[in-house]
Structure formats: structure tokens, C-alpha cells
Design a protein around this motif. Structure first.
Motif, mmCIF file in Angstrom:
data_model
loop_
_atom_site.group_PDB
_atom_site.id
_atom_site.type_symbol
_atom_site.label_atom_id
_atom_site.label_comp_id
_atom_site.label_asym_id
_atom_site.label_seq_id
_atom_site.Cartn_x
_atom_site.Cartn_y
_atom_site.Cartn_z
ATOM 1 N N PRO A 40 18.249 13.575 -7.922
ATOM 2 C CA PRO A 40 17.567 14.295 -6.826
ATOM 3 C C PRO A 40 17.108 13.405 -5.673
ATOM 4 O O PRO A 40 16.551 13.923 -4.695
ATOM 5 N N THR A 41 17.286 12.095 -5.754
ATOM 6 C CA THR A 41 16.812 11.214 -4.693
ATOM 7 C C THR A 41 17.588 11.468 -3.402
ATOM 8 O O THR A 41 18.600 12.160 -3.388
ATOM 9 N N TYR A 42 17.115 10.838 -2.325
ATOM 10 C CA TYR A 42 17.658 11.149 -1.000
ATOM 11 C C TYR A 42 19.130 10.738 -0.875
ATOM 12 O O TYR A 42 19.601 9.846 -1.578
ATOM 13 N N GLN A 43 19.841 11.383 0.051
ATOM 14 C CA GLN A 43 21.241 11.036 0.312
ATOM 15 C C GLN A 43 21.342 10.270 1.630
ATOM 16 O O GLN A 43 20.887 10.757 2.664
ATOM 17 N N SER A 44 21.958 9.110 1.571
ATOM 18 C CA SER A 44 22.139 8.304 2.770
ATOM 19 C C SER A 44 23.366 8.786 3.540
ATOM 20 O O SER A 44 24.066 9.720 3.130
ATOM 21 N N THR A 45 23.657 8.109 4.645
ATOM 22 C CA THR A 45 24.871 8.446 5.400
ATOM 23 C C THR A 45 26.128 8.190 4.567
ATOM 24 O O THR A 45 27.151 8.852 4.775
ATOM 25 N N ASP A 46 26.050 7.251 3.616
ATOM 26 C CA ASP A 46 27.214 6.989 2.773
ATOM 27 C C ASP A 46 27.568 8.191 1.917
ATOM 28 O O ASP A 46 28.732 8.355 1.513
ATOM 29 N N PHE A 47 26.591 9.037 1.617
ATOM 30 C CA PHE A 47 26.883 10.263 0.871
ATOM 31 C C PHE A 47 27.816 11.148 1.692
ATOM 32 O O PHE A 47 28.807 11.684 1.186
ATOM 33 N N GLU A 48 27.519 11.289 2.974
ATOM 34 C CA GLU A 48 28.379 12.075 3.861
ATOM 35 C C GLU A 48 29.715 11.384 4.097
ATOM 36 O O GLU A 48 30.752 12.033 4.232
ATOM 37 N N VAL A 49 29.705 10.055 4.138
ATOM 38 C CA VAL A 49 30.950 9.297 4.299
ATOM 39 C C VAL A 49 31.947 9.676 3.216
ATOM 40 O O VAL A 49 33.109 10.015 3.499
ATOM 41 N N HIS A 50 31.504 9.631 1.978
ATOM 42 C CA HIS A 50 32.425 9.890 0.865
ATOM 43 C C HIS A 50 32.755 11.373 0.746
ATOM 44 O O HIS A 50 33.852 11.718 0.294
ATOM 45 N N ARG A 51 31.840 12.259 1.122
ATOM 46 C CA ARG A 51 32.199 13.682 1.143
ATOM 47 C C ARG A 51 33.301 13.923 2.160
ATOM 48 O O ARG A 51 34.252 14.678 1.921
ATOM 49 N N ASN A 52 33.179 13.245 3.322
ATOM 50 C CA ASN A 52 34.200 13.403 4.362
ATOM 51 C C ASN A 52 35.541 12.855 3.897
ATOM 52 O O ASN A 52 36.592 13.428 4.196
ATOM 53 N N TRP A 53 35.512 11.758 3.149
ATOM 54 C CA TRP A 53 36.766 11.197 2.647
ATOM 55 C C TRP A 53 37.410 12.114 1.609
ATOM 56 O O TRP A 53 38.634 12.201 1.526
ATOM 57 N N THR A 74 34.997 7.655 9.616
ATOM 58 C CA THR A 74 36.434 7.683 9.359
ATOM 59 C C THR A 74 36.786 6.876 8.112
ATOM 60 O O THR A 74 36.029 6.011 7.668
ATOM 61 N N LEU A 75 37.949 7.154 7.556
ATOM 62 C CA LEU A 75 38.421 6.461 6.355
ATOM 63 C C LEU A 75 38.732 5.001 6.696
ATOM 64 O O LEU A 75 39.624 4.721 7.492
ATOM 65 N N ASP A 76 38.008 4.064 6.089
ATOM 66 C CA ASP A 76 38.207 2.648 6.405
ATOM 67 C C ASP A 76 38.249 1.767 5.164
ATOM 68 O O ASP A 76 37.894 0.589 5.230
ATOM 69 N N TYR A 77 38.673 2.347 4.036
ATOM 70 C CA TYR A 77 38.905 1.583 2.810
ATOM 71 C C TYR A 77 40.410 1.513 2.558
ATOM 72 O O TYR A 77 41.164 2.355 3.052
ATOM 73 N N PRO A 78 40.876 0.552 1.757
ATOM 74 C CA PRO A 78 42.307 0.431 1.462
ATOM 75 C C PRO A 78 42.869 1.663 0.753
ATOM 76 O O PRO A 78 42.116 2.503 0.244
ATOM 77 N N PRO A 79 44.191 1.772 0.675
ATOM 78 C CA PRO A 79 44.837 2.991 0.161
ATOM 79 C C PRO A 79 44.444 3.394 -1.257
ATOM 80 O O PRO A 79 44.348 4.594 -1.538
ATOM 81 N N PHE A 80 44.242 2.437 -2.168
ATOM 82 C CA PHE A 80 43.904 2.835 -3.534
ATOM 83 C C PHE A 80 42.611 3.640 -3.580
ATOM 84 O O PHE A 80 42.482 4.571 -4.378
#
Length: 536
Positions: A40-53, A74-80
Motif C-alpha cells: 500500500p505504500t506510495y507509487q513513484s514515477t517509476d510505477f507509471e514508467v513500468h505500467r506504460n512499458w 519512453t521505453l529506454d531499457y534493452p530489448p530483453f
């Protein structure tokens, strides 16, 4: 005694206590339950980052993955990692299909939160397996009946219950756990002389998250040195005639095959320049929004101090100088006011110079897998100290492998305590909401007390792990924490200068991280080489 221990940290055999399965399961289940409590703790911007991915990889064809710009994240991690998100998205559709729509920016339904949180917890099962492999390879002295004095038990707690991983992955939200599992497992395979398997695991890891390029020099040099050369001279130098071209081909084929599978589709679609531009965005500025506690934090602070002094003494013309840009807490490019502005090329040169001594040491005097692990940590710290746009979370790349060394010798244990305490404290600004304040303070206090107490008990016959000045430095984190987390936010200056706590935290912690890096270098070139001779 220290010399004997440092040589017995990890071996190729499964030398863990055969009766330790119970306590390891208890530790693993306990930390997994704690992770569930943190949902239940707070969601950072990284939470939205991965939802978007998740949405990008599920809703769009692969040809558009690295071109999609509906969201700023935007998606900025390698292909795997993109394929990892793609696989997760096919499970996510059974929880809430709305989270998989690219246009649903900032979408956070209860089902979305539960799915993403549990995806991190379940992926950590691989990290737990890797930690288990580390513990099975740690020598356990038969005369140590106290569980708190068993290296394997201490190591399991330091890794499974690592404060940084807990708050970064399970509160702030990322997937560092299972990625760290790949790193730890590849390290263990090197200790077990399973070089090709280690190379495969690390190549896969690089194609999940390219930040591990920081430690790639240690892998490349050690694999070439220990696997491709089949014999050494009595003095430890290389026999160049013993170079095995066949082994080198095996190694190259495995690594290149992994990269071919990962980047092959994008080579076929002629998208490699676009993918690389996403992986290496040099226009984000020298420092991350949350200053990493490295050399550039100190550089920025000196520049700011010189600017203030220059203005007060009327030595500078403020109309021609940009001010305040680097203390805005934003991801952006900025120019220094007094000191020369830093370019990506300058940071690259500084990083290379910082790791070259460790790499040369590994090549000419490898000292086995433990020498490799020490070089790995030095490469991670050198890149952290001088890299471009370093994230504060990258300190975990050094803390986690140093945990293995910390149960090997008193010197490593002392360095570990300084680096871990300063590095973990520097992560506090990630959790800036009031409701998370008691959680992060309690978790770090418990982890720090255990680390200090257990390592002191393990090396109680070898004197103090920390000097008086080192202890004083670590104690200074307490008043700093009270000032930054409680006193300053209640003061009238908080609204006008909100960046002050972050700046103070980064500067103070940078001193500890930098000191740990220097001390580890000194140990690598002096004391530990002497202990290695005694073992031989």
C-alpha cells in the motif's frame, strides 16, 4: 586468521551447513511477507514508467516500441527487458485491461497496483535462488554454533533483507531484485569455475539493463585471463603460448549469440540507431534529479559555494551567469556558474581513469575469483563516482557484491559498513512522503544494527572494524537525518529552498562513498596482496 578467512569465502563445492535450509527458508519467507506489507505504500514515477512499458509492449508492434512518445516515460531499457514487460502484459490483461492502454497515462487502479507489486515480489524468487547459491558456497566453520556468527547466515540477511533493495523495489518501485539475481549467480559460477555459464548469465543481464556495463570490464578481463589462458608461470604471469583460441571462440560465440537474439530483430528493422539513442540519452544532464552521492555532487557544491562567495564579494557579474539551475531538482542540462561545465566525454575519461588501476591489477595479479569480485566493486564505484547522469540507486551495484566480501575479512567488513550505511542513507530522498518516513527509518535502523553487530561478532578476534573517525562519520548521519527529514521540512526555509536537504544528504554521503572507494583501492594494492602471499 584474517588471511585464512579471506581465502575461504567461496569455493566451488556446496560447503554450506547442511542444516541451514530451515533458517534460509525462514529468512526468505519473512522478507517476502514484509514485501507484501509494503504494497500500500506510495507509487513513484517509476510505477507509471513500468505500467506504460506494459502498455507499449502489449498494444503496439515491436517496430514501434522504441518510437512511442505518448508518455514522457519512453521505453529506454534493452530489448530483453522489453520482452520481459511483454510477457508480464499477457498476465496483466487478466487483472485490468485498462492498464494496457497507452493513452491511459497515470492509470493506477487497485488491480494495477496489486499486479505490478506482486510482479516484483514474484520475480524476486530468482534473486532468492541466487542468494541461496551464494550461501551454499560460503564456508561454514564447524566450531561456530551461534547462528549469528555463521558467514552464510550473515550473508543471507545482508542480501535478502538489503535495505536499499527493499525500498527501491518494493516502495519506490523497480525490478532490481531479479536483475541482481543474475549478477550474483554469474559471480557464483565464476567461483565454481563455470566460466561459460557465468558469461552467458552476464550477457543476458546486460541485455536486461545496460547499467551493468559499469562492471563489464571486470568480467571481460577476468574471463579472458582465467578461461582463455590455460596456464600461468610460477610467478603468476601469463604464458602467452597457453592462450586457447578455441576457448576464446566458445566465449565469443556465447556472448555474441545473446546479443544477436536481443538486438537481432531491431537490426533487421534498421532501428539500432533509435534503440541506442534511447539507451544512452546524453541530454539528461550531468546529475540525476536526486543527486547521486558522487564526485559530481561535491563538484556542484563547490561551484555553488564559489558562486555565493563571488557574488557576496562582488567578484562575479550575475547578469552573465546562469543561477539555480542545478539545484532545481530537475532532470535537465545545466551550466556551472564558476567551475568549468562538465561534458559526457569528460565523465567518460574520468570513469576510465578511475577503473584502469583495478583492471590492470586484475590482469597482472588476478588473485582468483576474490580478486575479480574486488575489481567488480571498484569498477562499480568508479563508474558511480564519475559517470554521466548517475542514478543514486546505482550504489546497489557495489553494495550487493561487496556483501559477499564483507564476510571474508575484517578489512572488507569495515569498508562494507561505511559504504552501505552512507549509500543506503543517500536513498532516503527517494521516499519523501510523510507516511513512509517511519518505515524507512525503522528498516534502515534494523538493517544497520544487524550489519554492524553481526560483522563485529564474526571478526571479534581481529579488533575494531571501524576507526574512531569512521564511527564518528557514521554517527553524523543521525543528526543529518533529523535535520533533513524532520526539522528542515517544518522550517520556513523549506518553501524557498526545498533542495537543501537533498544537497546536504548527497554531499555528506558522497564523502563516505568516496572514502570507501579509496579505502578499497588501498586494500587491493597493499594489505590484501600481502595476505594472498601468506595463503600461498
Amino acid at each position: 586468521m584474517a588471511a585464512a578467512r579471506s581465502g575461504n569465502v567461496v569455493s566451488g563445492s556446496r560447503s554450506g551447513d547442511p542444516g541451514d535450509g530451515g533458517w534460509f527458508v525462514t529468512l526468505a519467507v519473512g522478507v517476502s511477507l514484509l514485501k507484501c506489507l509494503l504494497i500500500p505504500t506510495y507509487q513513484s514515477t517509476d510505477f507509471e514508467v513500468h505500467r506504460n512499458w506494459l502498455a507499449i509492449t502489449h498494444s503496439l508492434p515491436i517496430s514501434r516500441w522504441y518510437y512511442e512518445v505518448t508518455s514522457e516515460w519512453t521505453l529506454d531499457y534493452p530489448p530483453f527487458f522489453a520482452w520481459f514487460e511483454y510477457a508480464l502484459s499477457h498476465l496483466a490483461q487478466y487483472f485490468d485491461p485498462e492498464m494496457l492502454k497507452v493513452e491511459n497515462l497515470g492509470y493506477t487502479s487497485q488491480e494495477t497496483v496489486l499486479f505490478q507489486r506482486f510482479s516484483v515480489i514474484l520475480s524476486d524468487l530468482f534473486f532468492i535462488y541466487a542468494v541461496r547459491q551464494c550461501c551454499l558456497c560460503v564456508d561454514v566453520k564447524k566450531d561456530r554454533r551461534d547462528l549469528l556468527e555463521k558467514p552464510a547466515f550473515i550473508l543471507a540477511v545482508l542480501l535478502l533483507w538489503n535495505f536499499g533493495l527493499l525500498i527501491v523495489d518494493h516502495i519506490h518501485f523497480q525490478y532490481n531484485g531479479f536483475l541482481s539475481g543474475f549478477m550474483l549467480l554469474s559471480i557464483v559460477r565464476l567461483y565454481q569455475k563455470r566460466h561459460l555459464e557465468s558469461a552467458f548469465l552476464f550477457a543476458v543481464l546486460l541485455n536486461f539493463k545496460h547499467i551493468y556495463l559499469y562492471i563489464a570490464p571486470a568480467y571481460g578481463i577476468y574471463l579472458l585471463r582465467s578461461y582463455c589462458f590455460t596456464g600461468n608461470n610460477p610467478d603468476g604471469s601469463l604464458r602467452w603460448r597457453s592462450f586457447s583460441l578455441l576457448r576464446f571462440i566458445y566465449l565469443a560465440v556465447i556472448v555474441l549469440s545473446v546479443f544477436a537474439v536481443s538486438f537481432g530483430p531491431f537490426v533487421y528493422m534498421e532501428q539500432i540507431p533509435q534503440v541506442l539513442s534511447r539507451l544512452f540519452p546524453f541530454k539528461r544532464g550531468l546529475c540525476h534529479a536526486y543527486w547521486a552521492p558522487n564526485f559530481w555532487a561535491l563538484y556542484n557544491a563547490v561551484d555553488k559555494a564559489l558562486f555565493v562567495i563571488g557574488v557576496n564579494m562582488q567578484l562575479l557579474n550575475t547578469t552573465t551567469i546562469r543561477t539555480g539551475s542545478m539545484t532545481g531538482g530537475l532532470v535537465q542540462e545545466f551550466e556551472h556558474s564558476v567551475l568549468p561545465s562538465v561534458t559526457p566525454l569528460a565523465t567518460l575519461l574520468c570513469t576510465l581513469l578511475s577503473i584502469l588501476p583495478a583492471v590492470f591489477r586484475l590482469w597482472f595479479k588476478p588473485q582468483g575469483p576474490q580478486g575479480f569480485l574486488r575489481c567488480l566493486v571498484l569498477c562499480a564505484l568508479g563508474s558511480f563516482m564519475f559517470g554521466w547522469h548517475v542514478h543514486e540507486k546505482a550504489i546497489l551495484l557495489a553494495i550487493l557484491p561487496l556483501s559477499i566480501l564483507s564476510v571474508s575479512s575484517a578489512k572488507h567488513a569495515g569498508i562494507y559498513l561505511i559504504l552501505t550505511t552512507a549509500g543506503h542513507f543517500s536513498l532516503f530522498p527517494l521516499l519523501f512522503t510523510a507516511q513512509e518516513l517511519p518505515i524507512k527509518m525503522l528498516l534502515m535502523t534494523i538493517f544497520t544494527v544487524f550489519s554492524v553487530g553481526s560483522l563485529k561478532a564474526l571478526f571479534r578476534k581481529e579488533g575494531q572494524l571501524l576507526s574512531c573517525l569512521e564511527t564518528l562519520y557514521l554517527c553524523g548521519l543521525l543528526p543529518l537525518g533529523l535535520l533533513c527529514e524532520i526539522i528542515y521540512p517544518l522550517s520556513p526555509w523549506h518553501q524557498r529552498l526545498p533542495f537543501i536537504p537533498l544537497m546536504l544528504t548527497s554531499i555528506y554521503c558522497a564523502l563516505g562513498v568516496g572514502y570507501s572507494w579509496i579505502r578499497l583501492y588501498i586494500s587491493a594494492f597493499t594489505g590484501l596482496s600481502a595476505s594472498h602471499k601468506k595463503q600461498k
